[in-house]
Design an enzyme around this catalytic site. Structure first.
Site, PDB file in Angstrom:
ATOM      1  CD  GLU A  40      -2.491   1.260   2.713  1.00  0.00           C
ATOM      2  OE1 GLU A  40      -3.449   2.053   2.827  1.00  0.00           O
ATOM      3  OE2 GLU A  40      -2.109   0.526   3.647  1.00  0.00           O
ATOM      4  CG  HIS A  41       1.398   3.514   2.864  1.00  0.00           C
ATOM      5  ND1 HIS A  41       0.611   2.731   3.689  1.00  0.00           N
ATOM      6  CD2 HIS A  41       0.693   4.654   2.633  1.00  0.00           C
ATOM      7  CE1 HIS A  41      -0.519   3.366   3.948  1.00  0.00           C
ATOM      8  NE2 HIS A  41      -0.498   4.521   3.308  1.00  0.00           N
TER       9      HIS A  41
END
Length: 435
Positions: A327-328
């Protein structure tokens, strides 16, 4: 985010395997609640609010007077919220400028076009539980307003049976919410999806994070309304080589692990010495967090779901990172621009040690609603485009255009065994022959 299968070198292994499977008890409970609310309307919403949140006000809508009264925040907090909203709105406006209408004559007399049409009605859910997530409204209320959505309503749960959380309410109203309702959980997203709140009918799209019950409600409502995505636990991965600062890498891994005890955090590094230094630094920082009562959640997440992968070289680090599709994703290396060009699977990328996920989570302007559980392989995060429909149109201005297109439609329709399709083209050709 799971450890990639195959021949990988693990410096630290996770104790548990992350899973995106839905708990059957959660699925069944949500299904029951949605059916009840669809049948009984606001009476059911009120019963669930009373039962689950100890909240049964005369009206769930937050009045303008209450919003003004609760806007009396610490001036420093108000200034920071206003600054963050300005950054998010500015980035969304720049995105919007890249999404354009057009028309083009693709063949003589054949004109094709595209339009960007904003959605009419969006419902945003703003959590206010263990951590309030004050930035959520920037992403899920302000961005659709920039996109041109006619009406954005928001629901946020009461805190401890005492009503709306004042900083969250300010964040919602300052972001431009047209109406705010103090309702939480499944009953909130159901009320928005079924059009029970504001007389404007069902929302076109539901957006915003929530717990496992809210996520499952959105999953079950998808198709009846649009949704942003099914979000799992927050994730972070960091790519680091021997030029990285172990203290910053460790801090950034723990920063995202703070979201919840099931939040995976991964380090992909080309340096065994860096791997060992970061693991040791995480232990030291957890000791510091323990002193301020902040170690329990990130400590559990790192212990159970954190892992460290040793890459053979930079190309292997890209391969491993793309398998994770975090996600990040942060990059702390001496060739950050090379990684920017070569990485392809992530929700949002943070290039260089000056950038950290918390900047984007809270303030910097890019959207923090991002794909998890490997979905970064096939989709990006929430953006201004999420609140627009890209629709197409076509027009044929000349007989020449019909003569160019129709014979091919006849041929393909015959091969498809679709005589009615064939006739729509053939009849137009017949008319041209008679003229």
């Amino acid at each position: 985010m799971r450890v990639p299968a195959g021949d990988v070198t693990l410096i630290k292994k996770p104790l548990k395997v992350a899973s995106s499977a839905v708990d059957p008890q959660v699925r069944d409970r949500v299904s029951e609640m949605l059916s009840t609310i669809e049948r009984d309307g606001m009476d059911a919403v009120r019963r669930y609010s009373r039962e689950l949140d100890d909240w049964d006000p005369e009206s769930f809508e937050v009045s303008a007077d209450e919003a003004r009264a609760r806007a009396d925040l610490d001036p420093k907090l108000r200034e920071s919220i206003d600054f963050a909203i300005e950054q998010v709105a500015g980035f969304a406006a720049r995105q919007l400028a890249t999404l354009t209408d057009f028309e083009a004559e693709t063949l003589p007399g054949v004109v094709l076009g595209q339009r960007q049409i904003p959605l009419a009605h969006v419902g945003a859910y703003a959590p206010a539980g263990r951590v309030p997530m004050l930035a959520s409204p920037f992403m899920t209320v302000k961005v659709p307003k920039v996109a041109g959505v006619d009406r954005v309503i928001a629901c946020t749960p009461p805190r401890a049976g005492r009503g709306v959380h004042a900083p969250t309410l300010y964040s919602l109203t300052a972001s431009g919410a047209d109406a705010v309702y103090c309702i939480g959980g499944v009953q909130a997203v159901a009320a928005m999806a079924f059009g029970l709140l504001d007389g404007a009918g069902p929302v076109d799209k539901l957006v915003g994070p929530g717990n496992a019950f809210v996520a499952e409600a959105k999953r079950q409502l998808y198709g009846q309304v649009g949704i942003d995505m099914i979000a799992g636990p927050s994730e972070v991965a960091v790519i680091a080589d021997d030029s990285a600062d172990p203290e910053l890498v460790a801090a950034d891994l723990l920063g995202q692990a703070e979201h919840g005890p099931t939040s995976p955090a991964a380090l992909v590094t080309t340096s065994r010495a860096m791997a060992e230094a970061v693991v040791a630094e995480i232990d030291r920082q957890l000791d510091d967090l323990e002193k301020v009562g902040g170690a329990e959640v990130p400590g559990a997440a790192w212990r159970d779901y954190g892992f460290v992968l040793l890459a053979a070289d930079h190309e292997d680090a890209v391969r491993l990172s793309d398998l994770l599709a975090a996600e990040h994703l942060e990059v702390h290396t001496d060739r950050d621009d090379w990684y920017l060009k070569n990485l392809r699977n992530y929700g949002s990328l943070f290039v260089g040690q000056r950038a950290t996920v918390a900047f984007s989570d809270k303030v910097i302007g890019t959207n923090h609603v991002l794909p998890t559980a490997g979905a970064g392989r096939y989709t990006g995060g929430l953006s201004v485009a999420s609140f627009l429909k890209t629709v197409t149109w076509q027009r044929i201005d000349t007989d020449e255009g019909v003569r160019t297109v129709a014979p091919h439609v006849v041929t393909i329709s015959q091969a498809d065994l679709m005589p009615a399709h064939e006739a729509t083209a053939a009849k137009r050709l017949e008319r041209l022959a008679r003229d």
